[in-house]
Design a protein around this motif. Structure first.
Motif, PDB file in Angstrom:
ATOM      1  N   ASP A   1       0.697  -1.030  -0.161  1.00 27.24           N
ATOM      2  CA  ASP A   1      -0.094   0.057  -0.073  1.00 27.24           C
ATOM      3  C   ASP A   1       0.935   1.027   0.065  1.00 27.24           C
ATOM      4  O   ASP A   1       1.713   1.408  -0.625  1.00 27.24           O
ATOM      5  CB  ASP A   1      -0.846   0.174   1.140  1.00 27.24           C
ATOM      6  CG  ASP A   1      -1.893  -1.335   1.141  1.00 27.24           C
ATOM      7  OD1 ASP A   1      -2.211  -1.416  -0.011  1.00 27.24           O
ATOM      8  OD2 ASP A   1      -2.396  -1.769   2.178  1.00 27.24           O
ATOM      9  N   LYS A   2       0.563   2.244   0.852  1.00 25.72           N
ATOM     10  CA  LYS A   2       1.222   3.323   0.928  1.00 25.72           C
ATOM     11  C   LYS A   2       2.220   3.273   2.173  1.00 25.72           C
ATOM     12  O   LYS A   2       2.791   4.554   2.583  1.00 25.72           O
ATOM     13  CB  LYS A   2       0.433   4.492   0.795  1.00 25.72           C
ATOM     14  CG  LYS A   2      -0.082   4.887  -0.468  1.00 25.72           C
ATOM     15  CD  LYS A   2      -1.178   5.832  -0.509  1.00 25.72           C
ATOM     16  CE  LYS A   2      -1.977   5.895  -1.781  1.00 25.72           C
ATOM     17  NZ  LYS A   2      -3.290   6.552  -1.697  1.00 25.72           N
ATOM     18  N   LEU A   3       2.589   2.211   2.767  1.00 29.82           N
ATOM     19  CA  LEU A   3       3.469   2.439   3.940  1.00 29.82           C
ATOM     20  C   LEU A   3       4.811   2.530   3.631  1.00 29.82           C
ATOM     21  O   LEU A   3       5.327   2.261   2.746  1.00 29.82           O
ATOM     22  CB  LEU A   3       3.374   0.815   4.425  1.00 29.82           C
ATOM     23  CG  LEU A   3       2.147   0.290   5.256  1.00 29.82           C
ATOM     24  CD1 LEU A   3       2.150  -0.923   5.514  1.00 29.82           C
ATOM     25  CD2 LEU A   3       1.629   1.278   6.279  1.00 29.82           C
ATOM     26  N   THR A   4       5.560   3.260   4.412  1.00 25.64           N
ATOM     27  CA  THR A   4       6.970   3.420   4.189  1.00 25.64           C
ATOM     28  C   THR A   4       7.581   2.109   4.653  1.00 25.64           C
ATOM     29  O   THR A   4       7.136   1.196   5.241  1.00 25.64           O
ATOM     30  CB  THR A   4       7.407   4.627   5.120  1.00 25.64           C
ATOM     31  OG1 THR A   4       7.233   4.050   6.629  1.00 25.64           O
ATOM     32  CG2 THR A   4       6.813   5.996   5.064  1.00 25.64           C
ATOM     33  N   ARG A   5       9.039   1.906   4.244  1.00 27.44           N
ATOM     34  CA  ARG A   5       9.964   0.727   4.453  1.00 27.44           C
ATOM     35  C   ARG A   5       9.746   0.416   6.011  1.00 27.44           C
ATOM     36  O   ARG A   5       9.540  -0.742   6.220  1.00 27.44           O
ATOM     37  CB  ARG A   5      11.126   1.156   4.001  1.00 27.44           C
ATOM     38  CG  ARG A   5      12.013   0.124   4.139  1.00 27.44           C
ATOM     39  CD  ARG A   5      11.864  -1.222   2.910  1.00 27.44           C
ATOM     40  NE  ARG A   5      12.275  -2.625   3.469  1.00 27.44           N
ATOM     41  CZ  ARG A   5      11.868  -3.775   3.145  1.00 27.44           C
ATOM     42  NH1 ARG A   5      10.922  -3.597   2.225  1.00 27.44           N
ATOM     43  NH2 ARG A   5      12.422  -4.637   3.606  1.00 27.44           N
ATOM     44  N   ASN A   6       9.918   1.509   6.752  1.00 27.11           N
ATOM     45  CA  ASN A   6       9.769   1.519   8.116  1.00 27.11           C
ATOM     46  C   ASN A   6       8.560   0.783   8.826  1.00 27.11           C
ATOM     47  O   ASN A   6       8.516  -0.137   9.579  1.00 27.11           O
ATOM     48  CB  ASN A   6      10.281   2.593   8.967  1.00 27.11           C
ATOM     49  CG  ASN A   6      11.724   2.652   9.324  1.00 27.11           C
ATOM     50  OD1 ASN A   6      12.560   1.750   9.108  1.00 27.11           O
ATOM     51  ND2 ASN A   6      12.098   3.883   9.849  1.00 27.11           N
ATOM     52  N   ASN A   7       7.518   1.402   8.454  1.00 26.78           N
ATOM     53  CA  ASN A   7       6.263   1.079   8.600  1.00 26.78           C
ATOM     54  C   ASN A   7       5.809  -0.544   8.277  1.00 26.78           C
ATOM     55  O   ASN A   7       5.271  -1.145   8.927  1.00 26.78           O
ATOM     56  CB  ASN A   7       5.035   2.086   8.313  1.00 26.78           C
ATOM     57  CG  ASN A   7       5.011   3.396   9.029  1.00 26.78           C
ATOM     58  OD1 ASN A   7       5.797   3.354  10.196  1.00 26.78           O
ATOM     59  ND2 ASN A   7       4.777   4.274   8.718  1.00 26.78           N
TER      60      ASN A   7
END
Lengths: 365, 239
Positions: free
Chosen positions: B105-111
């Motif tokens: 989805d639109k999650l950042t790599r960290n999330n």
């Protein structure tokens, strides 16, 4: 399975009643393919000056320029080969005993006892007669180091050309045969069966006839760009070796539990993602083996290449063939030994990389 | 609601399923019980969209997803499946097994990594990210299979004898985990098993299949108290 039998019977009975019947269909299959390959082979008998049937086809084509006669002469070989392939496929139906769910089996080591002496003698006699003795003769014929140096310096272009063609050919053949074998193995439909049979047809066609066919198709004004380029040689490799790479591809896919793909299809995975993420990584071993196999076969291919090589070009097998006909035996021997060294080096490198990169690949748990 | 409506299936001349009907709601566990070869796995495969029924249909929330001529792709059914031999991808690490099934989805790599860690923590596999499936114990593999199945947030979960090769203690732990999943995520679970004790521990309702025919389907108390026939009585060991 062998261990289950060993609980009740000895090694000999296990070998004859369990191992041998399970392996027999594959031995039979292998024998049929070797027979067909020998039946339609032209190069070895020609070099040894033995007048076999495929040589007649070549003579009709190259000496008498009689394409029709050459094509007619090919027909009996094609019919025999197709009948044998049909027999092989019929015999192998439901006999590919592969245990998918259990993964890689543990190795069992048998102590052969006194039987090791005749077994080793048999092995070394065959190896000696077929490989070591000819190598010794080649070494003896090749003469001094200067011969090696001279033939190598004059053949470097042909070696590189053969290497590049074989490499590109192997990559294309394996890519194509991967998809062919995937359809054959996973789509158990009429399309899969027909595709399976179609992919084996080139096996039945003598290499010379295949070369003639390629010339007929591509030596036309519209597509002459292909006929005049090295691509025609690669097409020849594809046509000749796709049955072998397809067999290897199918064998590899059979060992991948279809559940692994189904599990991927259940998640949010697209077909191409499943192929890229699951099937290709798990097929790495068979893809690598197939690539290596096709590369080696292409590197040494002569029968078809002889007819379709573009003007002004020479692969290494063609150079050896020409040198033989000019009677340059010392040069031939030296070049052959250099080639063997190159192939051994490549094989060694391949094995090294193969072991390194396939260490963690298991088709099942 | 997941509905199997009059589904039949044949392999050659052998009739595997005969006009089978059942319904399951989110948050409910249904046990599919029957002798080997009675068609339980085939039914799961049809529900999952891995096979077409010859007759009948499968509906998910009122939408027709499987008929003889129509097959909505398995990944578009909001369901997941745990296979009998788990089907963990052996060439992928624990983390990659999970990563393959979840949408970034639109999650950042960290999330994204945090999300994977959270999924693994839910099944007590936190810290096992870089292990391969063959480096896990039997119970850990089962938990990874559960984590993977839940990672895509399905509404329904199909389980094909998932705990058949485990010892009693591990089985108990995993059964508790399944119960938690049902309560916490309100997932509808169809659970194939041979183990009658497992049925009584886990299931809300029981469907008993014999030779492709639905012998009885009802709440477990009802089945226990009023077995429909001798077959059901014998299968569930009811005196």
């Amino acid at each position: 399975m062998e261990e289950a039998s060993l609980l009740y019977h000895g090694r000999w009975k296990t070998l004859t009643r369990i191992t041998f019947p399970l392996v027999m269909p594959h031995i039979f299959s292998g024998a049929i393919f070797v027979f067909i390959f020998s039946l339609i082979d032209f190069c070895v008998p020609d070099i040894l000056r033995v007048r076999v049937y495929p040589i007649e086809i070549f003579i009709q084509f190259s000496a008498f320029y009689n394409e029709r006669a050459a094509a007619l002469f090919s027909l009996p070989l094609i019919v025999i080969a197709i009948l044998l392939i049909v027999l092989q496929r019929w015999y192998m139906k439901d006999r590919a005993y592969i245990q998918v769910s259990l993964g890689l089996a543990k190795e069992i080591t048998y102590n052969l006892g006194w039987f090791i002496i005749p077994a080793c003698c048999f092995f070394f006699i065959i190896l000696g007669l077929s490989t070591i003795l000819p190598l010794v003769v080649l070494l003896n014929t090749a003469g001094s180091f200067s011969n090696y140096s001279m033939i190598f310096s004059t053949s470097i272009e042909q070696i590189l050309y053969s290497f590049i063609l074989a490499f590109i050919g192997a990559v294309l053949v394996m890519s194509l045969s991967f998809f062919v074998s995937y359809i054959i193995e996973r789509a158990k439909t009429l399309t899969g069966t027909l595709l399976g049979f179609a992919s084996f047809i080139p096996l039945a066609i003598p290499a010379i006839t295949l070369g003639m066919g390629l010339i007929k198709v591509w030596n036309q004004p519209v597509v002459s760009i292909i006929y005049g380029s090295s691509f025609i040689v690669i097409l020849g490799y594809i046509a000749r070796f796709i049955p072998f790479s397809t067999i290897i591809g199918i064998a590899g896919l059979k060992q991948i539990n279809p559940c692994l793909e189904e599990a991927a299809f259940l998640s949010t995975a697209r077909w191409i993602k499943v192929i890229r993420g699951i099937v290709v990584p798990l097929s790495q071993k068979s893809l690598a083996i197939g690539f290596f196999f096709v590369f080696i076969l292409s590197f040494g291919e002569l029968s078809t290449t002889l007819l379709i090589i573009p003007p002004g070009r020479q692969t290494i097998p063609i150079k050896i063939y020409n040198l033989m006909h000019y009677g340059a035996h010392q040069m031939v021997a030296a070049l052959c030994l250099i080639l063997i060294l190159i192939i051994f080096s490549f094989s060694g490198l391949f094995l090294l990389l193969y072991k390194k990169f396939t260490k963690n690949i298991r088709c099942s748990l | 609601m997941l509905t199997v409506d009059n589904v039949s299936k044949k392999y050659g001349n052998v009739e595997i399923l005969k006009c089978l009907t059942l319904e399951i709601s989110p948050g409910e566990i249904m046990a599919l019980v029957g002798p080997s070869g009675c068609g339980k796995t085939t039914l799961l495969r049809i529900i999952a969209g891995l096979e077409n029924p010859d007759e009948g249909r499968v509906l998910i929330d009122g939408t027709e997803v499987s008929t003889k001529n129509k097959l909505v792709a398995p990944n578009k059914r909001s369901l997941s499946m745990i296979f009998q031999d788990l089907a963990l991808w052996p060439h992928m690490t624990v983390e990659k097994n999970i990563e393959f099934v979840i949408k970034r989805d639109k999650l950042t790599r960290n999330n994204y990594r945090l999300k994977i860690d959270e999924i693994l923590a839910n099944v007590n596999l936190y810290g096992y990210n870089n292990r391969y499936p063959h480096e896990l114990s039997g119970g850990e593999r089962q938990r990874l299979a559960i984590a993977r199945a839940l990672a895509s947030k399905p509404m329904y979960l199909l389980m094909d004898e998932p705990f058949s090769n485990l010892d009693t203690i591990l089985k108990g732990e995993l059964q508790d985990m399944v119960m938690e999943l049902k309560d916490n995520f309100r997932i509808g679970i169809i659970y194939v098993t041979h183990n009658i004790e497992e049925v009584f521990v886990l299931a809300d309702r029981i469907a008993i299949i014999n030779k492709g025919i639905m012998e009885q389907i009802d709440y477990k108390e009802k089945v226990l108290n009023y077995p429909k026939n001798e077959f059901v009585r014998r299968l569930l060991k009811i005196r």
